[in-house]
Design a protein around this motif. Structure first.
Motif, PDB file in Angstrom:
ATOM      1  N   ARG A 147     -46.131  82.241 -45.827  1.00  0.00           N
ATOM      2  CA  ARG A 147     -46.285  82.398 -44.376  1.00  0.00           C
ATOM      3  C   ARG A 147     -46.585  83.854 -44.039  1.00  0.00           C
ATOM      4  NH1 ARG A 147     -41.921  81.349 -41.105  1.00  0.00           N
ATOM      5  NH2 ARG A 147     -43.181  80.468 -39.465  1.00  0.00           N
ATOM      6  N   ASN A 148     -45.869  84.756 -44.710  1.00  0.00           N
ATOM      7  CA  ASN A 148     -46.111  86.175 -44.456  1.00  0.00           C
ATOM      8  C   ASN A 148     -47.529  86.584 -44.826  1.00  0.00           C
ATOM      9  OD1 ASN A 148     -43.593  86.814 -43.450  1.00  0.00           O
ATOM     10  ND2 ASN A 148     -42.738  87.297 -45.442  1.00  0.00           N
ATOM     11  N   LYS A 150     -50.147  84.750 -44.913  1.00  0.00           N
ATOM     12  CA  LYS A 150     -51.130  84.152 -44.010  1.00  0.00           C
ATOM     13  C   LYS A 150     -51.521  85.156 -42.932  1.00  0.00           C
ATOM     14  CE  LYS A 150     -49.687  79.303 -44.401  1.00  0.00           C
ATOM     15  NZ  LYS A 150     -50.897  78.518 -44.575  1.00  0.00           N
ATOM     16  N   MET A 151     -50.522  85.951 -42.530  1.00  0.00           N
ATOM     17  CA  MET A 151     -50.741  86.937 -41.477  1.00  0.00           C
ATOM     18  C   MET A 151     -51.732  88.018 -41.914  1.00  0.00           C
ATOM     19  SD  MET A 151     -48.822  88.173 -38.612  1.00  0.00           S
ATOM     20  CE  MET A 151     -47.086  88.227 -38.932  1.00  0.00           C
ATOM     21  N   ARG A 208     -54.674  81.870 -45.390  1.00  0.00           N
ATOM     22  CA  ARG A 208     -54.462  81.141 -44.134  1.00  0.00           C
ATOM     23  C   ARG A 208     -54.584  79.632 -44.298  1.00  0.00           C
ATOM     24  NH1 ARG A 208     -56.900  84.907 -40.249  1.00  0.00           N
ATOM     25  NH2 ARG A 208     -55.199  86.160 -41.028  1.00  0.00           N
ATOM     26  N   LEU A 252     -42.607  89.070 -38.152  1.00  0.00           N
ATOM     27  CA  LEU A 252     -42.503  87.609 -38.119  1.00  0.00           C
ATOM     28  C   LEU A 252     -41.052  87.189 -38.396  1.00  0.00           C
ATOM     29  CD1 LEU A 252     -43.641  84.674 -38.211  1.00  0.00           C
ATOM     30  CD2 LEU A 252     -44.233  85.074 -40.598  1.00  0.00           C
ATOM     31  N   ASN A 253     -40.454  87.744 -39.442  1.00  0.00           N
ATOM     32  CA  ASN A 253     -39.069  87.406 -39.772  1.00  0.00           C
ATOM     33  C   ASN A 253     -38.114  87.835 -38.657  1.00  0.00           C
ATOM     34  OD1 ASN A 253     -40.011  86.472 -42.195  1.00  0.00           O
ATOM     35  ND2 ASN A 253     -39.572  88.355 -43.307  1.00  0.00           N
ATOM     36  N   GLU A 270     -38.392  85.471 -35.585  1.00  0.00           N
ATOM     37  CA  GLU A 270     -37.812  84.141 -35.851  1.00  0.00           C
ATOM     38  C   GLU A 270     -36.284  84.200 -35.869  1.00  0.00           C
ATOM     39  OE1 GLU A 270     -41.274  81.617 -37.981  1.00  0.00           O
ATOM     40  OE2 GLU A 270     -39.859  82.560 -39.361  1.00  0.00           O
ATOM     41  N   THR A 313     -39.314  79.047 -34.632  1.00  0.00           N
ATOM     42  CA  THR A 313     -40.142  78.952 -35.831  1.00  0.00           C
ATOM     43  C   THR A 313     -41.585  79.111 -35.375  1.00  0.00           C
ATOM     44  OG1 THR A 313     -38.582  77.428 -36.828  1.00  0.00           O
ATOM     45  CG2 THR A 313     -40.795  77.489 -37.784  1.00  0.00           C
ATOM     46  N   VAL A 314     -42.226  80.139 -35.882  1.00  0.00           N
ATOM     47  CA  VAL A 314     -43.624  80.367 -35.495  1.00  0.00           C
ATOM     48  C   VAL A 314     -44.493  79.423 -36.332  1.00  0.00           C
ATOM     49  CG1 VAL A 314     -45.493  82.064 -35.343  1.00  0.00           C
ATOM     50  CG2 VAL A 314     -43.113  82.793 -34.965  1.00  0.00           C
ATOM     51  N   PRO A 315     -45.227  78.518 -35.683  1.00  0.00           N
ATOM     52  CA  PRO A 315     -46.070  77.601 -36.462  1.00  0.00           C
ATOM     53  C   PRO A 315     -47.214  78.344 -37.164  1.00  0.00           C
ATOM     54  CG  PRO A 315     -46.427  77.285 -34.110  1.00  0.00           C
ATOM     55  CD  PRO A 315     -45.342  78.296 -34.245  1.00  0.00           C
ATOM     56  N   ASP A 316     -47.685  77.761 -38.251  1.00  0.00           N
ATOM     57  CA  ASP A 316     -48.720  78.426 -39.060  1.00  0.00           C
ATOM     58  C   ASP A 316     -49.910  78.901 -38.227  1.00  0.00           C
ATOM     59  OD1 ASP A 316     -47.186  78.107 -41.258  1.00  0.00           O
ATOM     60  OD2 ASP A 316     -48.570  76.807 -42.357  1.00  0.00           O
ATOM     61  N   ILE A 334     -49.475  82.258 -36.785  1.00  0.00           N
ATOM     62  CA  ILE A 334     -49.257  83.412 -37.677  1.00  0.00           C
ATOM     63  C   ILE A 334     -50.576  84.154 -37.868  1.00  0.00           C
ATOM     64  CG2 ILE A 334     -48.327  84.193 -39.906  1.00  0.00           C
ATOM     65  CD1 ILE A 334     -46.683  81.680 -40.056  1.00  0.00           C
TER      66      ILE A 334
END
Lengths: 281, 91
Positions: free
Chosen positions: A49-50, A52-53, A59, B50-51, B54, B60-63, B66
């Motif tokens: 997830r990290n 992806k940013m 992504r 992001l962490n 949250e 919860t941030v959806p994909d 992000i």
């Protein structure tokens, strides 16, 4: 599908596993600790997830798809058929030596070994192996899935075939290999520690304060971070230890630790992790 | 849409300021400042943001959210948090 063996499932090992799986490799991620392996399994979707940013390449990746390409194990013999083993265990000679002695018994003459290190001698690792020409250094930068550059280190016995294979392999991971020779600190640590140490001398000699030094480094030379904020980030104790290793290895006074840097460490000012270093946090 | 309280905004400011790689006293850092293009933090810091969001806001941030543009300023982050909290409240 090519199987890549990864030893050590700490921060770096997990990141290299993610990188390999994202590039389509089947991965065996091995750590002797079941606890570390269990943590790594949970960590992979979070890290993805990290990333992806930061990278469009990550992504579109699905976490469960990525995890399905990684086999987790505590059994080092699972690495026997891997054409590449990337070792990421702690930067401690005894720990690394123990791993390589086992790998030497398990793997065949077809296996290439990548030592992921910023300071351990590649030549010394290779001396433990039946096929020392198959050993090469690969210093992945943090965070590995994002950073393109890999400092590759040619040990005394590393063959041209191994260097070519490493270049191809890293290219398949979308990395650019910069090949250097085996000397303590290689290029990355040797250069960065001289900058950090000299910046500490500049503060000690009252030439400039930390803000001014880092500003000149960033705004004048275009670096992303200044040497003193980098030292604070790494930890001043770690910087002092690395300087001592460089000093002992080369017996060259240019690596002598700045006295005020040592004094800060003695006083418990270790940088970000202690809340105070060259800056307050 | 739920509003982000001033004290939560302050926490966000504090987190960013404590991770800045610029230490000048005379910089301008306001709600709309793009913290990445201004050079206040590196893009790698976005992962920690992001962490932080949250954990701090229990979301919860959806994909699909992000993306770095949603984390580029205090305003952008507050907008996203507010939107996600509203969605979660109605779920």
């Amino acid at each position: 599908m090519t199987l890549i063996g990864i030893v050590g499932a700490g921060v770096m090992g997990v990141d290299v596993a993610i990188n390999c799986a994202a590039c389509g490799y089947q991965v065996v991620l091995m750590d002797k600790s079941a606890e570390v392996i269990a943590k790594a399994q949970l960590e992979i979707p979070k890290r993805l997830r990290n990333y992806k940013m930061l990278s469009p390449a990550y992504r579109e990746l699905d976490a469960s798809q990525l995890s399905s390409l990684i086999n987790f194990t505590t059994d080092i013999s699972s690495l026997s058929d891997c054409p590449w083993v990337i070792e990421n265990v702690t930067e401690d000679w005894d720990t690394k030596a123990s791993v390589y002695k086992q790998l030497d018994q398990i793997c065949s003459d077809r296996t290439y070994y990548a030592v992921n290190t910023s300071c351990i001698s590649i030549t010394k690792v290779a001396a433990l192996m039946q096929y020392p020409e198959k050993v090469i250094g690969m210093h992945f930068m943090n965070p590995a899935p994002i950073k393109r550059c890999v400092e590759a280190i040619r040990g005394f016995h590393t063959s041209e075939d191994t260097i070519d294979a490493a270049k191809e392999f890293l290219k398949s991971l979308k990395k650019r290999m910069v090949l250097v020779n085996d000397m303590p600190g290689f290029v990355a640590n040797r250069l960065s520690h001289l900058f950090m140490n000299e910046a500490a001398f500049l503060v000690q000699d009252n030439v400039a304060d930390a803000v001014a030094i880092d500003s000149i480094f960033k705004e004048g030379y275009g670096h992303a971070m200044g040497p003193l904020e980098t030292a604070d980030l790494i930890g001043l104790d770690t910087v002092v230890n690395s300087l001592k290793i460089l000093y002992e290895s080369f017996q060259d006074p240019k690596f002598r630790c700045c006295p005020s840097l040592q004094k800060m460490v003695d006083a418990g000012l270790l940088g970000r992790k202690s809340g105070q270093g060259f800056y307050s946090y | 849409m739920s509003e982000i309280a001033q004290k939560d905004r302050s926490k966000l400011y504090h987190f960013i300021e404590s991770n800045m790689t610029i230490y000048d006293d005379d910089i301008e850092f306001v709600d709309s400042t793009n913290i990445f293009t201004s050079g206040f933090v590196s893009s790698i810091f976005a992962m920690r943001l992001l962490n932080f969001l949250e954990n701090e806001f229990s979301i919860t941030v959806p994909d699909e959210d992000i993306v770095i543009s949603n984390f580029s300023s205090v305003n952008k982050m507050c907008e996203m948090v507010s939107r996600l909290k509203t969605i979660e409240a109605h779920a």
